[in-house]
Design an enzyme around this catalytic site. Structure first.
Site, PDB file in Angstrom:
ATOM      1  N   ASN A  20      33.177  91.981  64.020  1.00 42.06           N
ATOM      2  CA  ASN A  20      34.200  91.077  63.498  1.00 42.06           C
ATOM      3  C   ASN A  20      35.428  91.241  64.392  1.00 42.06           C
ATOM      4  OD1 ASN A  20      36.115  89.641  62.117  1.00 42.06           O
ATOM      5  ND2 ASN A  20      36.244  91.040  60.366  1.00 42.06           N
ATOM      6  N   LYS A  65      38.130  89.672  64.339  1.00 44.57           N
ATOM      7  CA  LYS A  65      39.407  89.373  63.674  1.00 44.57           C
ATOM      8  C   LYS A  65      40.250  88.452  64.583  1.00 44.57           C
ATOM      9  CE  LYS A  65      38.798  93.510  60.994  1.00 44.57           C
ATOM     10  NZ  LYS A  65      39.353  94.617  60.224  1.00 44.57           N
ATOM     11  N   HIS A  68      36.513  88.516  53.232  1.00 42.59           N
ATOM     12  CA  HIS A  68      36.964  89.772  53.846  1.00 42.59           C
ATOM     13  C   HIS A  68      38.237  90.231  53.122  1.00 42.59           C
ATOM     14  CE1 HIS A  68      38.536  92.645  56.727  1.00 42.59           C
ATOM     15  NE2 HIS A  68      37.319  92.701  57.239  1.00 42.59           N
ATOM     16  N   GLU A  99      40.920  91.339  54.165  1.00 42.29           N
ATOM     17  CA  GLU A  99      42.179  90.864  54.758  1.00 42.29           C
ATOM     18  C   GLU A  99      42.491  89.451  54.274  1.00 42.29           C
ATOM     19  OE1 GLU A  99      41.061  91.755  58.772  1.00 42.29           O
ATOM     20  OE2 GLU A  99      41.266  93.889  58.346  1.00 42.29           O
ATOM     21  N   GLU A 133      32.861  97.136  52.158  1.00 42.74           N
ATOM     22  CA  GLU A 133      33.934  97.690  52.982  1.00 42.74           C
ATOM     23  C   GLU A 133      35.028  98.243  52.076  1.00 42.74           C
ATOM     24  OE1 GLU A 133      33.848  95.489  57.088  1.00 42.74           O
ATOM     25  OE2 GLU A 133      35.285  94.560  55.752  1.00 42.74           O
ATOM     26  N   GLY A 177      39.998 100.019  59.613  1.00 45.83           N
ATOM     27  CA  GLY A 177      40.987 100.172  60.679  1.00 45.83           C
ATOM     28  C   GLY A 177      41.808 101.444  60.577  1.00 45.83           C
ATOM     29  N   SER A 204      35.739 101.550  59.855  1.00 38.21           N
ATOM     30  CA  SER A 204      35.804 102.607  60.878  1.00 38.21           C
ATOM     31  C   SER A 204      34.413 103.056  61.348  1.00 38.21           C
ATOM     32  CB  SER A 204      36.636 103.789  60.377  1.00 38.21           C
ATOM     33  OG  SER A 204      37.972 103.378  60.155  1.00 38.21           O
TER      34      SER A 204
END
Ligand SMILES: O=C[C@H](O)COP(=O)(O)O
Length: 252
Positions: free
Chosen positions: A9, A11, A94, A96, A166, A172, A212
């Site tokens: 991904n 992003k 996702h 985010e 996730e 991250g 991660s």
């Protein structure tokens, strides 16, 4: 036997030129056939990537989609538009997008249905925040998100979908979940799907871990009973990282 799937991904990283450079390099490499390989790129790079990756084993994914085929939705991209570009997968829900763009369980469900109706395979993201993790709410959160995302789907549609677990606190941060804990939650998600649909469907659906994941820890996750792949951000951005993830994922 579920085929392993590694999805990068990207992003909001990579210009078209950078994406082209990456795809041309990856295309030269010898890649394990046992692992399904996906790159989820920004919308702007999809057309260029599609041309370069055509005829290779690397599949193209997008990172979001609107649920309507067309309409007055300024700034949005429809499933038809993604199909036209040769896209196979689309990440939906996702964290985010849930956090910064007001994505809800309801819009995730609408997008999942729209994607499947147009032959796009959804990679549906679920996962708890740090506060929810600390409050021992992981199972309640992933149950709610999974059931809502899959509501109204047929068993066949669920079978071709991919779920990505996730934990938000692992994205991250360099702080990944342990492989055992990730496996426990992923097995729980499978149990939720078995209750909502049936055991065969739960056995068929592929569930990734994300947060991660790196070339040096991916094999540990994939050795677990219920983890079928990884959705990877940072480590998928370099050619070396992406190839390392695929190599790591192909070890038994
Ligand atoms: O979609 C990918 C995840 O957000 C994980 O990102 P990360 O590998 O950079 O932690």
């Amino acid at each position: 036997m579920r085929q392993r799937i590694i999805a990068g991904n990207w992003k909001m990283y990579k210009t078209i030129a950078e994406a082209e450079q990456f795809a041309n390099a990856v295309k030269q490499a010898e890649l394990s056939a046992t692992v399904e390989k996906v790159i989820c790129a920004p919308f702007t790079a999809l057309s260029a990537l599609s041309a370069i990756l055509k005829g290779t084993e690397i599949k193209l994914g997008a990172q979001n989609v609107h649920f309507a085929e067309e309409g007055a939705y300024t700034g949005e991209i429809s499933p038809l538009m993604l199909k036209e570009l040769g896209v196979d997968y689309v990440i939906i829900g996702h964290s985010e997008r849930r956090q910064y763009f007001n994505e809800t369980d309801e819009t995730v469900n609408k997008k999942v249905k729209a994607a499947l109706q147009h032959g796009l395979k959804p990679i549906i993201c679920v996962g708890e925040t740090l506060a929810e993790y600390e409050a021992n709410e992981t199972e309640a959160v992933v149950r709610r998100q999974t059931e809502a995302a899959l509501q109204g789907l047929s068993a066949e549609q669920v079978s071709v979908s991919v779920i990505a677990y996730e934990p938000v606190w692992a994205i991250g941060t360099g702080k990944s979940s342990t492989a055992e804990n990730a496996n426990q939650t992923i097995a729980y998600i499978r149990h939720v799907i078995a209750s909502q649909f049936d055991q065969d469907t739960a056995n068929a659906v592929r569930i990734q871990y994300g947060g991660s994941v790196k070339p040096d820890n991916v094999a540990g996750f994939l050795q677990q009973s219920d983890i079928d792949g990884a959705l990877v951000g940072g480590a998928s951005l370099t050619v070396e990282g992406y190839l390392g993830l695929i190599a790591g994922a192909s070890t038994k």
